[in-house]
Design an enzyme around this catalytic site. Structure first.
Site, PDB file in Angstrom:
ATOM      1  N   CYS A  91       0.666  -1.452  -0.029  1.00 46.66           N
ATOM      2  CA  CYS A  91      -0.165  -0.104   0.271  1.00 46.66           C
ATOM      3  C   CYS A  91       0.993   1.449   0.324  1.00 46.66           C
ATOM      4  O   CYS A  91       0.586   2.340  -0.259  1.00 46.66           O
ATOM      5  CB  CYS A  91      -1.084  -0.342   0.643  1.00 46.66           C
ATOM      6  SG  CYS A  91      -2.517  -1.201   1.110  1.00 46.66           S
TER       7      CYS A  91
ATOM      8  N   HIS B 114      -8.648   4.072  -2.092  1.00 45.89           N
ATOM      9  CA  HIS B 114      -7.491   3.509  -2.097  1.00 45.89           C
ATOM     10  C   HIS B 114      -6.453   3.104  -3.539  1.00 45.89           C
ATOM     11  O   HIS B 114      -6.632   1.687  -3.292  1.00 45.89           O
ATOM     12  CB  HIS B 114      -7.386   2.930  -0.383  1.00 45.89           C
ATOM     13  CG  HIS B 114      -5.982   2.445  -0.768  1.00 45.89           C
ATOM     14  ND1 HIS B 114      -4.521   2.493  -0.883  1.00 45.89           N
ATOM     15  CD2 HIS B 114      -5.549   1.251   0.073  1.00 45.89           C
ATOM     16  CE1 HIS B 114      -4.133   2.315  -0.284  1.00 45.89           C
ATOM     17  NE2 HIS B 114      -4.396   0.889   0.308  1.00 45.89           N
TER      18      HIS B 114
ATOM     19  N   CYS C 141       0.195   2.172   6.466  1.00 38.78           N
ATOM     20  CA  CYS C 141       0.848   1.452   6.801  1.00 38.78           C
ATOM     21  C   CYS C 141       0.342   0.548   5.456  1.00 38.78           C
ATOM     22  O   CYS C 141       0.129   0.791   4.582  1.00 38.78           O
ATOM     23  CB  CYS C 141      -1.219   0.945   7.856  1.00 38.78           C
ATOM     24  SG  CYS C 141      -2.214   0.938   7.010  1.00 38.78           S
TER      25      CYS C 141
ATOM     26  N   GLY D  18       1.148  -3.742   4.579  1.00 40.80           N
ATOM     27  CA  GLY D  18       0.834  -5.820   4.330  1.00 40.80           C
ATOM     28  C   GLY D  18       1.816  -6.364   4.755  1.00 40.80           C
ATOM     29  O   GLY D  18       2.940  -5.713   4.668  1.00 40.80           O
TER      30      GLY D  18
END
Length: 403
Positions: A92, A359, A389, A391
């Protein structure tokens, strides 16, 4: 590192929703090429031979997004063949990682001008299409105690005591702030409308937004990840690690989690000398960047250690930052970050975020960095911190300063 890395431009496409969205027929390559064309319009005297590399984040680099989409964009846009192109993947945070990598290349003195950003067409290349050991290989899942991000988000809410009402209240705030920002024209400088090959408008706004969202409407939504947790036994895996937690409270829904969307972003990073040579006006400089690992089971707590690390690296404190932008992957992630660092509401995600606008995985980091460049200018403020944040249990953070 002796060179400074400056942000000379930051643009993005609007975000198209996944289901029957306006961008589902637009190739991700076309989204990037459209942004390169816009850079040419904004900077007609730019000597593209000075652009040494194009770095694009992309989380599912297969199908339309496979085969090094950054190099494909260089060639398809008619940039000089001497400009390289590389695709990278830090889940991300890929878009911000691309910007940070570009800044590091410039600060090293080995590159003078780099384009960085990201792209993700989640309607054309669904999340998880690229496979991978984490999530798909049972042996690896067992070894690393793999748990989906959504379960981690619910676990955060449970441990921190965030209720369904708390996460819904944050989601409502995101929608309200995003609607206010759009109606106020806060994104006008950076959002580039997407048009077809005939110049006809396809999309000029973030279409995932729901300005009419209400507290009552959010409360009616069912938990989105309770079934997944039961089917895969993921709650049990998480509770093996967090054994003092009796039961995970599944509070996240489609309304308080980030939207699945399509989009792209591009940022021009360069040295002071390159900017002066090309007549470019710097808008901000990259002060510091940092990456941190975190527990992969709860997974989404990385922004806090990454932020502490980048603040220490820059010799700054939370009080020295005017604006914080944390990607709204899930509402509990933002609430925990705010609680950990004692960040006031008026400094955090001031124009809404991914809960309202979506997103697009590989592009989001570059998008929200551009949002902060615009907002620092609008407010005549000095510094912003951007973080996401990630993965697998990671966090990335970047501090920028308006010049």
């Amino acid at each position: 590192m002796s060179e400074e890395a400056f942000i000379y431009e930051a643009i993005r496409t609007p975000r198209g929703k996944q289901k029957n969205g306006s961008l589902h027929e637009v190739k991700p390559l076309s989204l990037v090429v459209g942004l390169i064309d816009e850079l040419r319009k904004r900077h007609p005297d730019l000597d593209e031979n000075l652009i040494s590399d194009v770095i694009l984040g992309c989380v599912s680099p297969v199908g339309d997004q496979g085969g090094d989409i950054a190099r494909a964009a260089v060639l398809a846009s008619g940039m000089p063949v001497t400009s390289g192109g590389v695709q990278l993947n830090r889940f991300c945070a890929s878009g911000l990682e691309a910007v940070n990598t570009a800044a590091q290349k410039v600060r090293s003195g080995w590159d003078d001008l780099v384009l960085a950003g990201g792209v993700e067409s989640m309607s054309r290349v669904p999340m998880g299409s690229d496979g991978g050991a984490m999530g798909l290989d049972p042996a690896t899942n067992y070894d690393v105690m793999f748990v989906p991000q959504s379960i981690g988000a619910d676990l955060i809410a449970t441990i921190e005591g965030f209720s369904r009402e708390d996460v819904d209240a944050y989601a409502l705030r995101s929608q309200q702030k995003a609607a206010e920002a759009w109606s106020g024209g806060y994104f006008a400088k950076s959002v580039v409308p997407v048009r077809d090959q005939n110049g006809l408008l396809i999309l000029d706004h973030d279409e995932h937004m729901r300005p009419d969202t209400t507290k009552e409407g959010l409360a009616k939504l069912k938990p989105a990840f309770e079934g997944l947790a039961a089917l895969g036994g993921f709650d049990d895996v998480a509770l093996q690690k967090y054994h003092w937690v009796e039961k995970i409270n599944h509070v996240h829904t489609g309304g308080n989690s980030s939207g699945i969307v399509d989009g792209a972003a591009l940022v021009m990073i360069g040295s002071a000398a390159a900017g002066k040579l090309q007549g470019l006006t710097p808008r901000a400089r990259i002060v510091a960047t940092a990456t941190s690992g975190a527990d992969p089971v709860i997974m989404l707590t990385g922004p806090t250690p990454a932020t502490r690390k980048v603040l220490d690296r820059a010799g700054l404190t939370v009080d020295d930052i005017d604006l914080f932008e944390l990607n709204e992957a899930f509402a509990s992630v933002v609430l925990k970050f705010q609680k950990d660092l004692n960040i006031p509401d008026e400094k955090l995600n001031v124009n809404g975020g991914a809960i309202a606008m979506g997103h697009p995985l590989g592009a989001t980091g570059a998008m929200i960095l551009g949002t902060m460049v615009d907002e620092l200018e609008r407010r005549n403020a000095r510094r912003a911190l951007i973080t996401l944040c990630i993965g697998g249990g990671m966090g990335v953070a970047t501090i920028i300063e308006r010049v």
